[in-house]
Design an enzyme around this catalytic site. Structure first.
Site, mmCIF file in Angstrom:
data_model
loop_
_atom_site.group_PDB
_atom_site.id
_atom_site.type_symbol
_atom_site.label_atom_id
_atom_site.label_comp_id
_atom_site.label_asym_id
_atom_site.label_seq_id
_atom_site.Cartn_x
_atom_site.Cartn_y
_atom_site.Cartn_z
ATOM 1 N N CYS A 1 0.839 -1.197 0.000
ATOM 2 C CA CYS A 1 0.000 0.000 0.000
ATOM 3 C C CYS A 1 0.879 1.254 0.000
ATOM 4 C CB CYS A 1 -0.881 0.032 1.249
ATOM 5 S SG CYS A 1 -1.907 -1.425 1.496
ATOM 6 N N HIS A 2 0.232 2.389 -0.141
ATOM 7 C CA HIS A 2 0.923 3.675 -0.098
ATOM 8 C C HIS A 2 1.347 4.018 1.331
ATOM 9 C CE1 HIS A 2 -1.113 3.896 -3.960
ATOM 10 N NE2 HIS A 2 -0.223 4.816 -4.287
ATOM 11 N N ASP A 3 2.465 4.711 1.422
ATOM 12 C CA ASP A 3 3.024 5.189 2.689
ATOM 13 C C ASP A 3 3.195 4.032 3.663
ATOM 14 O OD1 ASP A 3 3.075 7.748 1.533
ATOM 15 O OD2 ASP A 3 1.015 8.124 2.148
#
Length: 146
Positions: free
Chosen positions: A8-10
């Site tokens: 996922c992002h971050d």
């Protein structure tokens, strides 16, 4: 057991894995890959390839991504075509993963895919489900045939 690659992002993927491990203990065949702003697609691909091989016991791997069409989803989609029993899921959340955690040991990758998509509601989908909506282009005739 199905391997899980949460990507996922971050720090969302690492947070989900950490919360799952706090509740259920260390999870075998499960890795988190974070996609940070500025990370190249090449580096993301290398990290995900390593995670795929580290989590695969031969029964299949599920890529669990946050957003359909984003870089983690695209990289996972390209990798899934080269590996049997590999599925790509988008729209995952912590609560959904928690509901599906026990299914890793008993389901095939395709049964897991269908189950998580049905359980997740309209925001959860899979690469396979998207491909069923938009089948690949097939030529009906050969343009170079006389």
């Amino acid at each position: 057991m199905l391997g899980w690659v949460i990507t996922c992002h971050d720090d969302k993927a690492q947070d989900m894995l950490h919360r799952l491990e706090q509740k259920y203990g260390p999870l075998a065949q499960c890795q988190a890959i974070s996609f940070w702003r500025g990370l190249s697609s090449n580096m993301l691909s290398r990290m995900m390839c390593h995670a795929l091989h580290a989590t695969d016991s031969g029964e299949g791997v599920i890529f669990l991504t946050d957003t359909a069409g984003a870089a983690p989803y695209r990289v996972a989609s390209l990798m899934s075509h080269k590996h049997p029993q590999c599925e790509v899921i988008s729209g995952v959340s912590y609560s959904l993963l928690e509901q599906m955690i026990s299914s890793r040991e008993s389901m095939s990758s395709s049964a897991f895919r269908d189950s998580i998509v049905a359980l997740g509601g309209p925001e959860v989908s899979s690469l396979w489900h998207q491909q069923q909506k938009n089948p690949p282009f097939v030529l009906k005739h050969d343009l170079y045939e006389y």
